[in-house]
Design an enzyme around this catalytic site. Structure first.
Site, PDB file in Angstrom:
ATOM      1  N   LYS A   1      18.247 -18.407  -9.849  1.00 61.66           N
ATOM      2  CA  LYS A   1      18.572 -16.897  -9.942  1.00 61.66           C
ATOM      3  C   LYS A   1      19.561 -16.584 -10.544  1.00 61.66           C
ATOM      4  CE  LYS A   1      15.802 -15.984  -8.385  1.00 61.66           C
ATOM      5  NZ  LYS A   1      14.441 -16.397  -8.090  1.00 61.66           N
TER       6      LYS A   1
ATOM      7  N   CYS B   1       0.681  -1.131   0.125  1.00 62.89           N
ATOM      8  CA  CYS B   1       0.036   0.008  -0.087  1.00 62.89           C
ATOM      9  C   CYS B   1       0.736   1.309  -0.045  1.00 62.89           C
ATOM     10  CB  CYS B   1      -0.866   0.017   1.275  1.00 62.89           C
ATOM     11  SG  CYS B   1      -1.801  -1.546   1.499  1.00 62.89           S
TER      12      CYS B   1
ATOM     13  N   ASN C   1      -1.301   1.793   5.956  1.00 64.97           N
ATOM     14  CA  ASN C   1      -0.724   0.755   5.673  1.00 64.97           C
ATOM     15  C   ASN C   1      -0.422   0.009   6.804  1.00 64.97           C
ATOM     16  OD1 ASN C   1      -0.458   2.100   3.283  1.00 64.97           O
ATOM     17  ND2 ASN C   1       1.699   2.775   3.295  1.00 64.97           N
ATOM     18  N   GLY C   2      -0.194  -1.565   6.624  1.00 61.70           N
ATOM     19  CA  GLY C   2       0.273  -2.224   7.788  1.00 61.70           C
ATOM     20  C   GLY C   2      -0.965  -3.209   8.138  1.00 61.70           C
TER      21      GLY C   2
ATOM     22  N   HIS D   1      28.233 -38.855  -9.258  1.00 62.28           N
ATOM     23  CA  HIS D   1      27.612 -39.625 -10.464  1.00 62.28           C
ATOM     24  C   HIS D   1      27.494 -39.108 -11.677  1.00 62.28           C
ATOM     25  CE1 HIS D   1      26.806 -42.660  -7.200  1.00 62.28           C
ATOM     26  NE2 HIS D   1      26.292 -41.304  -6.437  1.00 62.28           N
TER      27      HIS D   1
ATOM     28  N   LYS E   1       6.872 -11.863 -15.239  1.00 67.14           N
ATOM     29  CA  LYS E   1       6.631 -12.117 -13.883  1.00 67.14           C
ATOM     30  C   LYS E   1       5.781 -13.249 -13.626  1.00 67.14           C
ATOM     31  CE  LYS E   1       7.249 -11.132  -9.709  1.00 67.14           C
ATOM     32  NZ  LYS E   1       8.443 -11.896  -9.178  1.00 67.14           N
TER      33      LYS E   1
ATOM     34  N   GLU F   1      18.478 -16.926 -14.393  1.00 69.20           N
ATOM     35  CA  GLU F   1      17.491 -15.801 -14.872  1.00 69.20           C
ATOM     36  C   GLU F   1      18.096 -14.569 -15.047  1.00 69.20           C
ATOM     37  OE1 GLU F   1      14.574 -16.433 -11.371  1.00 69.20           O
ATOM     38  OE2 GLU F   1      13.315 -16.293 -12.909  1.00 69.20           O
TER      39      GLU F   1
ATOM     40  N   ARG G   1       4.639   0.570  -6.634  1.00 72.26           N
ATOM     41  CA  ARG G   1       4.507  -0.331  -5.596  1.00 72.26           C
ATOM     42  C   ARG G   1       3.700  -1.485  -5.855  1.00 72.26           C
ATOM     43  NH1 ARG G   1       6.139   2.518  -0.452  1.00 72.26           N
ATOM     44  NH2 ARG G   1       4.703   1.299   0.602  1.00 72.26           N
TER      45      ARG G   1
ATOM     46  N   GLU H   1      17.567 -23.201  -6.244  1.00 73.91           N
ATOM     47  CA  GLU H   1      17.128 -21.914  -6.293  1.00 73.91           C
ATOM     48  C   GLU H   1      18.261 -20.969  -6.592  1.00 73.91           C
ATOM     49  OE1 GLU H   1      14.576 -20.373  -6.608  1.00 73.91           O
ATOM     50  OE2 GLU H   1      14.882 -18.532  -5.995  1.00 73.91           O
TER      51      GLU H   1
ATOM     52  N   TRP I   1      -2.961  -2.509  -1.395  1.00 75.88           N
ATOM     53  CA  TRP I   1      -2.484  -3.860  -2.068  1.00 75.88           C
ATOM     54  C   TRP I   1      -3.299  -4.739  -0.937  1.00 75.88           C
ATOM     55  CZ3 TRP I   1      -0.002  -6.698  -5.769  1.00 75.88           C
ATOM     56  CH2 TRP I   1       0.374  -7.763  -5.396  1.00 75.88           C
TER      57      TRP I   1
HETATM   58  O1  M6R Z   1       3.827 -16.555  -9.230  1.00 76.86           O
HETATM   59  P1  M6R Z   1       4.394 -17.865  -8.981  1.00 76.86           P
HETATM   60  O2  M6R Z   1       5.202 -18.029  -7.722  1.00 76.86           O
HETATM   61  O3  M6R Z   1       3.341 -18.940  -9.187  1.00 76.86           O
HETATM   62  O4  M6R Z   1       5.524 -18.175 -10.203  1.00 76.86           O
HETATM   63  C1  M6R Z   1       5.912 -19.307 -10.364  1.00 76.86           C
HETATM   64  C2  M6R Z   1       7.243 -19.172 -11.505  1.00 76.86           C
HETATM   65  O5  M6R Z   1       6.861 -18.683 -12.235  1.00 76.86           O
HETATM   66  C3  M6R Z   1       8.392 -18.207 -10.728  1.00 76.86           C
HETATM   67  O6  M6R Z   1       8.803 -18.410  -9.424  1.00 76.86           O
HETATM   68  C4  M6R Z   1       9.538 -17.983 -11.543  1.00 76.86           C
HETATM   69  O7  M6R Z   1      10.245 -19.275 -11.601  1.00 76.86           O
HETATM   70  C5  M6R Z   1      10.387 -16.835 -11.047  1.00 76.86           C
HETATM   71  N1  M6R Z   1      10.731 -16.133 -12.223  1.00 76.86           N
HETATM   72  C6  M6R Z   1      11.612 -17.307 -10.284  1.00 76.86           C
HETATM   73  O8  M6R Z   1      12.348 -16.226 -10.285  1.00 76.86           O
END
Ligand code: M6R
Length: 612
Positions: free
Chosen positions: A489, A2, A101-102, A508, A607, A492, A27, A485, A75
């Protein structure tokens, strides 16, 4: 998340507030609204679900012209994202308006007390409780600031809020506890309030940041700050050095970095009002199953995509270790197209930041069609997954704008820990074990803040290793999903090829790749498999691999065996992934900068993947 903006001065408030709301758009929000008081003391409000442009379209309808007002982008956290739940909220006599907000933690208690006194609640928000509380307090106070103070003494939780009233016009009263707020000191007989600098920067670069417990009264002539316990206080005036564009990112260069740095706060938010120290338990209002129904859960299938799938794997380790319930983790895209066997007693848990990922949604629908009970761990309130699950836990992490998920990931881990505790305490997890986990959760936000101090080191490492073509990430147990993960990262945002692997699986196959051109990130916090990981590190070293080891606390065994030690604080094994993933987020971010990549919008990525 928010946003708040307020204006009092000589100019027409409406357009200034709309402009301020636009500055807060970055935001993320689902609805917006504003309230203006005319010089004769008439209070007008407009609010609408959707975009600010829609609000602007209806601004003239019934709005009195006025030079004092407050506005908000919402939000959703409590209640659906619709016009009714949008801010401002007003008193029954429509003479007080408030934006907030909060999260008000004792909203239910306040609601029930005020309902007994005859107050009628129109919305599902926690905020409405506060505006009625101020209304009630006005009975024994003559000024708005005194009524706000009386009300806030009864409020538990986090707030940044701004209030106006036609009973005491020409002023805005603001207060802050746990949710940021600043005063913008205008030049020509005007003052502003904002939840961040971007809301006021077009009018002034002189700001006063409020501390927790601070309240302030703003008029056209000036402002006065007072503390809820200590009375009048002086707060220093700061000069904002950023330009408008930077201000939207809170002074950070990219949303990804901003979101990485927000993690102490996002983790506090997912736990807010939920931890019960005394009983070593958690309060989860969104879990609507009875204890008997919970006892009937015999198997959990977690389904998700991408980063959320990695959080799910961490959840599998936690749930199996601490509740004894068998757990399977499924890629949503696979689950939806096979014939999953979901016998009685199976709970299907969907994890998603956006709540709109097409594959996760389809997997959920498949599970529902097969009669399974469904749960969501979701960030976006009112999203499709949140609506389609039987019950769930919201993350309250605020909007995540950078395409690479960071703060949502760590909040998902914490939400899974809360759910594990909840289930565990209703099974065989002892009160002592419960208390140990609650204490560790409580300490986590400060430990995350300490971990963020690794920024400069990870930046140096990104320069040293950022030209590599390939990276290998290794981890075992809880750290295996962290390795996955970390690799995701890096891929990506920097476009460096990276693989995450269970450390012992390396021999292996992937061990064939190791040479001094391929950096190896080894996750080696001091947990039950530490000694095993040390052996795996030795195997890499023996093949001239260059090793960056993430450790928790001292790791004397690794001195001389690795090229770089990246030290995070220590915590219980189930929560270590929160801390060990942070340097990996920072490393990926700095590697992307080193390679001059578009960090917030990497090529080919969206996203929210709302198509198959
Ligand atoms: O909104 P979601 O958590 O369902 O999204 C899942 C994936 O598309 C998302 O985590 C994607 O792998 C990101 N780009 C990772 O950084």
């Amino acid at each position: 998340m928010c946003g708040i903006v307020g204006y009092v001065g000589a100019k027409e408030a409406g357009p200034i507030l709309i402009e301020g709301l636009r500055r807060l758009e970055y935001r993320g929000y689902d609805s917006a609204g504003l309230a203006v008081i005319s010089p004769e003391g008439r209070l007008g409000t407009v609010k609408e679900a959707g975009k600010i442009a829609q609000l602007e379209g209806i601004l003239d309808e019934g709005m009195p012209p006025g030079t004092c007002g407050i506005a908000h982008t919402r939000w959703a956290t409590h209640g659906a994202p619709n016009r009714l739940n949008a801010h401002p909220h007003w008193s029954q006599g429509r003479d007080i308006a408030l934006v907030h907000n909060g999260i008000i933690e004792n909203a239910e208690v306040i609601r029930s007390k005020l309902s007994d006194l005859g107050y009628i609640f129109e919305t599902q928000t926690d905020t409405e409780a506060v505006v009625h509380l101020i209304d009630e307090a006005f009975q024994e106070n003559s000024t708005l600031e005194d009524a706000v103070l009386t009300a806030l003494r009864q409020v538990e939780g986090a707030y940044g809020l701004a209030v106006v009233s036609s009973r005491d016009p020409g002023k805005i009263v603001v207060a802050r506890k746990g949710s940021p707020l600043l005063i913008g000191i205008g030049k020509n007989g005007e003052n502003l309030v904002g939840s961040d600098a971007s809301a006021v920067i077009q009018h002034t670069k002189e700001v006063v940041y409020l501390d927790d417990g601070d309240c302030a009264v703003l008029t056209a002539e000036g402002y006065r700050v007072f503390h809820i316990e200590e009375g009048n206080v002086q707060r220093s005036v700061h000069q904002i050095e950023w330009d408008l564009e930077a201000a939207e990112k809170g002074g950070y260069e990219h949303f990804m970095l901003k979101e990485i740095c927000e993690q102490p706060e996002s983790i506090r938010n997912v736990m807010r009002g939920r931890l019960l120290e005394e009983t070593g338990d958690v309060r989860l209002g969104g879990i609507t199953l009875s204890d008997e129904e919970l006892a009937g859960i015999r198997r959990i299938v977690i389904t998700a995509c991408g980063t959320s799938w990695h959080a799910a794997l961490i959840g599998e380790y936690m749930l199996e270790e601490l509740t004894g319930i068998p757990v399977e983790v499924e890629y949503a895209s696979e689950f939806r197209y096979r014939s999953p066997v979901l016998e009685d007693g199976t709970l299907v848990l969907a994890i998603s930041q956006s709540g709109e990922t097409a594959d996760t949604l389809a997997a959920l629908e498949e599970a529902r069609a097969r009669g399974a009970s469904t749960m969501g761990i979701v960030n976006t309130v009112g999203s499709s997954i949140a609506r389609k699950t039987d019950f769930g836990i919201y993350l309250h992490a605020g909007p995540e704008i950078g395409v690479a998920s960071t703060k949502a990931f760590t909040s998902q881990i914490v939400a899974l820990a809360l759910f594990t505790l909840y289930l565990g305490r209703r099974r065989h997890l002892s009160i002592l074990q419960g208390r140990e986990l609650v204490a560790a959760l409580r300490a986590l936000p400060d430990q995350v803040a300490q971990t963020l101090a690794l920024g400069p080191l990870t930046k140096e490492l990104a320069v040293v290793y950022g030209d590599a073509q390939n990276f290998l990430y290794l981890g075992r147990g809880y750290q295996f999903p962290v390795a996955l993960e970390g690799a995701l990262k890096l891929k990506e945002v920097s476009y460096i090829h990276a693989e995450g692997y269970p450390a012992a699986e390396m021999k292996h196959g992937p061990i064939a790749l190791i040479d001094d051109d391929m950096p190896v990130v080894a996750l080696a916090p001091r947990d039950s498999v530490y000694a095993k990981v040390v052996s795996n590190i030795e195997e890499v070293k023996a093949r001239s691999g260059r090793i960056l080891a993430v450790v928790s606390g001292d790791a004397p065994e690794l001195i001389g065996k690795v090229d770089h030690l990246i030290e995070v604080p220590h915590t219980v094994p189930a929560l270590l992934p929160v801390l060990t993933s942070i340097p990996l987020q920072l490393l990926a971010y700095h590697a992307a900068i080193h390679r001059n990549r578009d960090v917030d919008q990497p090529r080919n990525l969206a996203k929210s993947v709302t198509v198959e």
